[in-house]
Design a protein around this motif. Sequence first.
Motif, PDB file in Angstrom:
ATOM      1  N   GLU A 143     -32.926   8.652  18.466  1.00 50.18           N
ATOM      2  CA  GLU A 143     -33.285  10.048  18.136  1.00 50.18           C
ATOM      3  C   GLU A 143     -32.055  10.826  17.537  1.00 50.18           C
ATOM      4  OE1 GLU A 143     -34.863  11.363  21.762  1.00 50.18           O
ATOM      5  OE2 GLU A 143     -36.787  10.034  21.687  1.00 50.18           O
ATOM      6  N   SER A 144     -30.912  10.705  18.207  1.00 48.97           N
ATOM      7  CA  SER A 144     -29.731  11.447  17.677  1.00 48.97           C
ATOM      8  C   SER A 144     -29.372  11.107  16.137  1.00 48.97           C
ATOM      9  CB  SER A 144     -28.809  11.400  18.629  1.00 48.97           C
ATOM     10  OG  SER A 144     -28.778  11.751  20.040  1.00 48.97           O
ATOM     11  N   GLY A 145     -29.460   9.870  15.883  1.00 54.05           N
ATOM     12  CA  GLY A 145     -29.135   9.458  14.638  1.00 54.05           C
ATOM     13  C   GLY A 145     -30.140   9.958  13.846  1.00 54.05           C
ATOM     14  N   VAL A 146     -31.386  10.083  13.856  1.00 51.71           N
ATOM     15  CA  VAL A 146     -32.531  10.508  12.826  1.00 51.71           C
ATOM     16  C   VAL A 146     -32.364  11.887  12.775  1.00 51.71           C
ATOM     17  CG1 VAL A 146     -34.906  10.893  12.853  1.00 51.71           C
ATOM     18  CG2 VAL A 146     -34.243   8.605  13.567  1.00 51.71           C
ATOM     19  N   HIS A 147     -31.962  12.718  14.027  1.00 49.08           N
ATOM     20  CA  HIS A 147     -31.793  14.023  13.671  1.00 49.08           C
ATOM     21  C   HIS A 147     -30.773  14.382  12.756  1.00 49.08           C
ATOM     22  CE1 HIS A 147     -31.383  18.463  14.721  1.00 49.08           C
ATOM     23  NE2 HIS A 147     -30.203  18.178  15.028  1.00 49.08           N
ATOM     24  N   TRP A 179     -29.503  12.434  10.654  1.00 47.73           N
ATOM     25  CA  TRP A 179     -29.725  12.243   9.406  1.00 47.73           C
ATOM     26  C   TRP A 179     -30.641  13.165   8.253  1.00 47.73           C
ATOM     27  CZ3 TRP A 179     -28.158   8.212   6.205  1.00 47.73           C
ATOM     28  CH2 TRP A 179     -28.850   7.946   5.047  1.00 47.73           C
ATOM     29  N   THR A 180     -31.577  13.761   9.094  1.00 51.56           N
ATOM     30  CA  THR A 180     -32.567  14.569   8.663  1.00 51.56           C
ATOM     31  C   THR A 180     -32.006  15.598   8.210  1.00 51.56           C
ATOM     32  OG1 THR A 180     -33.226  15.241  10.845  1.00 51.56           O
ATOM     33  CG2 THR A 180     -34.594  13.615   9.579  1.00 51.56           C
ATOM     34  N   ASP A 181     -30.718  16.363   8.952  1.00 56.91           N
ATOM     35  CA  ASP A 181     -30.424  17.550   8.714  1.00 56.91           C
ATOM     36  C   ASP A 181     -29.281  17.548   7.614  1.00 56.91           C
ATOM     37  OD1 ASP A 181     -28.200  16.560  10.080  1.00 56.91           O
ATOM     38  OD2 ASP A 181     -28.583  17.848  11.665  1.00 56.91           O
ATOM     39  N   GLY A 182     -28.778  15.983   7.112  1.00 58.15           N
ATOM     40  CA  GLY A 182     -27.799  15.934   6.267  1.00 58.15           C
ATOM     41  C   GLY A 182     -26.368  15.745   6.754  1.00 58.15           C
ATOM     42  N   LEU A 185     -25.186  13.452   8.943  1.00 58.28           N
ATOM     43  CA  LEU A 185     -24.855  12.015   8.968  1.00 58.28           C
ATOM     44  C   LEU A 185     -24.669  11.365   7.291  1.00 58.28           C
ATOM     45  CD1 LEU A 185     -24.209   9.605  10.645  1.00 58.28           C
ATOM     46  CD2 LEU A 185     -26.550   9.027  10.633  1.00 58.28           C
ATOM     47  N   THR A 186     -25.562  12.047   6.475  1.00 58.63           N
ATOM     48  CA  THR A 186     -25.463  11.549   5.232  1.00 58.63           C
ATOM     49  C   THR A 186     -24.064  11.558   4.506  1.00 58.63           C
ATOM     50  OG1 THR A 186     -27.805  11.470   4.970  1.00 58.63           O
ATOM     51  CG2 THR A 186     -26.659  11.371   3.095  1.00 58.63           C
ATOM     52  N   ASP A 187     -23.552  12.961   4.658  1.00 57.58           N
ATOM     53  CA  ASP A 187     -22.276  13.351   4.070  1.00 57.58           C
ATOM     54  C   ASP A 187     -21.113  12.822   4.602  1.00 57.58           C
ATOM     55  OD1 ASP A 187     -23.764  15.452   2.560  1.00 57.58           O
ATOM     56  OD2 ASP A 187     -23.466  17.166   3.746  1.00 57.58           O
ATOM     57  N   ASP A 188     -21.313  12.726   6.112  1.00 53.52           N
ATOM     58  CA  ASP A 188     -20.209  12.058   6.806  1.00 53.52           C
ATOM     59  C   ASP A 188     -19.902  10.533   6.444  1.00 53.52           C
ATOM     60  OD1 ASP A 188     -19.339  14.269   8.143  1.00 53.52           O
ATOM     61  OD2 ASP A 188     -20.583  13.539   9.770  1.00 53.52           O
ATOM     62  N   ILE A 189     -21.212   9.932   6.140  1.00 58.61           N
ATOM     63  CA  ILE A 189     -21.108   8.373   5.679  1.00 58.61           C
ATOM     64  C   ILE A 189     -20.602   8.283   4.068  1.00 58.61           C
ATOM     65  CG2 ILE A 189     -22.643   6.471   5.366  1.00 58.61           C
ATOM     66  CD1 ILE A 189     -24.384   7.087   7.163  1.00 58.61           C
ATOM     67  N   LEU A 190     -21.025   9.209   3.458  1.00 59.92           N
ATOM     68  CA  LEU A 190     -20.470   9.075   2.077  1.00 59.92           C
ATOM     69  C   LEU A 190     -19.084   9.257   2.108  1.00 59.92           C
ATOM     70  CD1 LEU A 190     -23.210  10.823   0.133  1.00 59.92           C
ATOM     71  CD2 LEU A 190     -22.869   8.287   0.227  1.00 59.92           C
ATOM     72  N   THR A 191     -18.559  10.286   2.821  1.00 61.24           N
ATOM     73  CA  THR A 191     -17.007  10.442   2.711  1.00 61.24           C
ATOM     74  C   THR A 191     -16.306   9.472   3.198  1.00 61.24           C
ATOM     75  OG1 THR A 191     -17.529  12.912   3.142  1.00 61.24           O
ATOM     76  CG2 THR A 191     -15.316  12.229   3.778  1.00 61.24           C
ATOM     77  N   GLY A 231     -18.728  16.719  24.519  1.00 61.67           N
ATOM     78  CA  GLY A 231     -19.540  15.769  25.547  1.00 61.67           C
ATOM     79  C   GLY A 231     -20.736  15.191  24.960  1.00 61.67           C
ATOM     80  N   GLN A 232     -20.797  15.250  23.782  1.00 62.36           N
ATOM     81  CA  GLN A 232     -22.222  14.691  23.135  1.00 62.36           C
ATOM     82  C   GLN A 232     -22.091  13.064  23.198  1.00 62.36           C
ATOM     83  OE1 GLN A 232     -22.145  16.902  19.599  1.00 62.36           O
ATOM     84  NE2 GLN A 232     -23.839  18.162  20.299  1.00 62.36           N
ATOM     85  N   THR A 233     -22.078  12.223  24.086  1.00 63.77           N
ATOM     86  CA  THR A 233     -21.792  10.875  24.179  1.00 63.77           C
ATOM     87  C   THR A 233     -22.989  10.036  23.214  1.00 63.77           C
ATOM     88  OG1 THR A 233     -21.627  11.094  26.533  1.00 63.77           O
ATOM     89  CG2 THR A 233     -21.550   8.799  25.569  1.00 63.77           C
ATOM     90  N   ASP A 234     -24.220  10.777  23.008  1.00 68.07           N
ATOM     91  CA  ASP A 234     -25.177   9.833  21.977  1.00 68.07           C
ATOM     92  C   ASP A 234     -24.596   9.999  20.431  1.00 68.07           C
ATOM     93  OD1 ASP A 234     -25.412  12.763  22.095  1.00 68.07           O
ATOM     94  OD2 ASP A 234     -27.465  12.822  21.601  1.00 68.07           O
ATOM     95  N   VAL A 235     -23.881  11.226  20.206  1.00 68.26           N
ATOM     96  CA  VAL A 235     -23.492  11.418  18.888  1.00 68.26           C
ATOM     97  C   VAL A 235     -22.263  10.206  18.478  1.00 68.26           C
ATOM     98  CG1 VAL A 235     -22.274  12.787  17.198  1.00 68.26           C
ATOM     99  CG2 VAL A 235     -24.289  13.578  18.805  1.00 68.26           C
ATOM    100  N   ILE A 236     -21.568  10.109  19.553  1.00 67.20           N
ATOM    101  CA  ILE A 236     -20.503   9.200  19.738  1.00 67.20           C
ATOM    102  C   ILE A 236     -20.768   7.739  19.272  1.00 67.20           C
ATOM    103  CG2 ILE A 236     -18.337   8.254  20.817  1.00 67.20           C
ATOM    104  CD1 ILE A 236     -17.990  10.793  22.203  1.00 67.20           C
ATOM    105  N   LEU A 237     -21.900   7.565  20.192  1.00 69.33           N
ATOM    106  CA  LEU A 237     -22.531   6.166  20.124  1.00 69.33           C
ATOM    107  C   LEU A 237     -23.242   5.890  18.497  1.00 69.33           C
ATOM    108  CD1 LEU A 237     -23.901   5.497  23.722  1.00 69.33           C
ATOM    109  CD2 LEU A 237     -22.193   4.507  22.534  1.00 69.33           C
ATOM    110  N   VAL A 238     -23.697   6.941  18.194  1.00 69.96           N
ATOM    111  CA  VAL A 238     -24.291   6.830  16.822  1.00 69.96           C
ATOM    112  C   VAL A 238     -23.229   6.590  15.700  1.00 69.96           C
ATOM    113  CG1 VAL A 238     -25.080   8.338  14.749  1.00 69.96           C
ATOM    114  CG2 VAL A 238     -26.278   8.539  17.076  1.00 69.96           C
TER     115      VAL A 238
END
Length: 284
Positions: A73-77, A79-82, A84-90, A245-252
């Motif tokens: 769910e965190s990964g989808v969020h 990705w949708t707000d852009g 994750l996409t920018d970070d992956i491309l960089t 403290g966003q562990t879910d984002v770290i795991l993403v």
Amino acid sequence: MTAMTTTTVTTAPPLAEPDPDLRVRRRRSLSPGKQVPAARLAGPALLVVLWAVASAAGALDPGAIPAPWTVVESGVHLWTDGTLTDDILTSLQRAGTGFVLGLAAGIALALASGLTRTGEALIDGTVNLNRAIPTLGLIPLFILWLGIGETFKIAIIAIVVYIPIYLNTHAALSGIDSRFVELAEVQGLNRIQFIRQIVIPGALPGFFVGLRLGVTGSWLGLVVLEQINATSGLGYMMFQAQNYGQTDVILVGLVVYGIFGLISDSTVRIIERRVLSWRRTLSS
């Protein structure tokens, strides 16, 4: 009267020829067996299943290790707000540039060191000295030399990549049987023909081992470097998530790193299998 004794000589029946099919069956039973497509995904899939089961059973603290569905769910969020996409491309741009530079340097240095004694004397000891120094320990020095921007990050990734490529390619070159060199001399091959027909086929197995290590090393170095004065990238995203403290984002971020590492390693394996299709090995 002299009694005549007759001795009956019995000859053993000839040994039956071993069944060739039996020999084949025995030989095949020693091999690992036929490869199963995508079999290497079984381990990661089992790990995810155990993670999901432990999370559903309440055996894992959600604050420390969120459930897989929470990470998705965190990964989808993201990705949708852009974000994750920018970070992956960089991250892909940084890792790709450093990898290409390290690949070129590793191949060039290995050929120069493996084919000439002068090159070996000048290069091999220097590369092994560099290998003995922790690459991440060079970060402060490279920041003073190249600044704290993108250049030093790419340079560190290139160093992480070129060392395993050089070591494995040089070892493969040094391990080429001298009888092949003598055969090339008898056949009257020139330098170019010798490199194309003897050196390159002999060095390719070691080169691909180094290439796989180099691909993995580029991702390992990137996750550290993107936490140093970076404003984008997966490592930066994970560093910011740590502060909040966003562990879910770290795991993403870790999952994305793992996926890219698995894809890049599998790509190298496929290329290796096609290029070295002439070899008969256990893996083939």
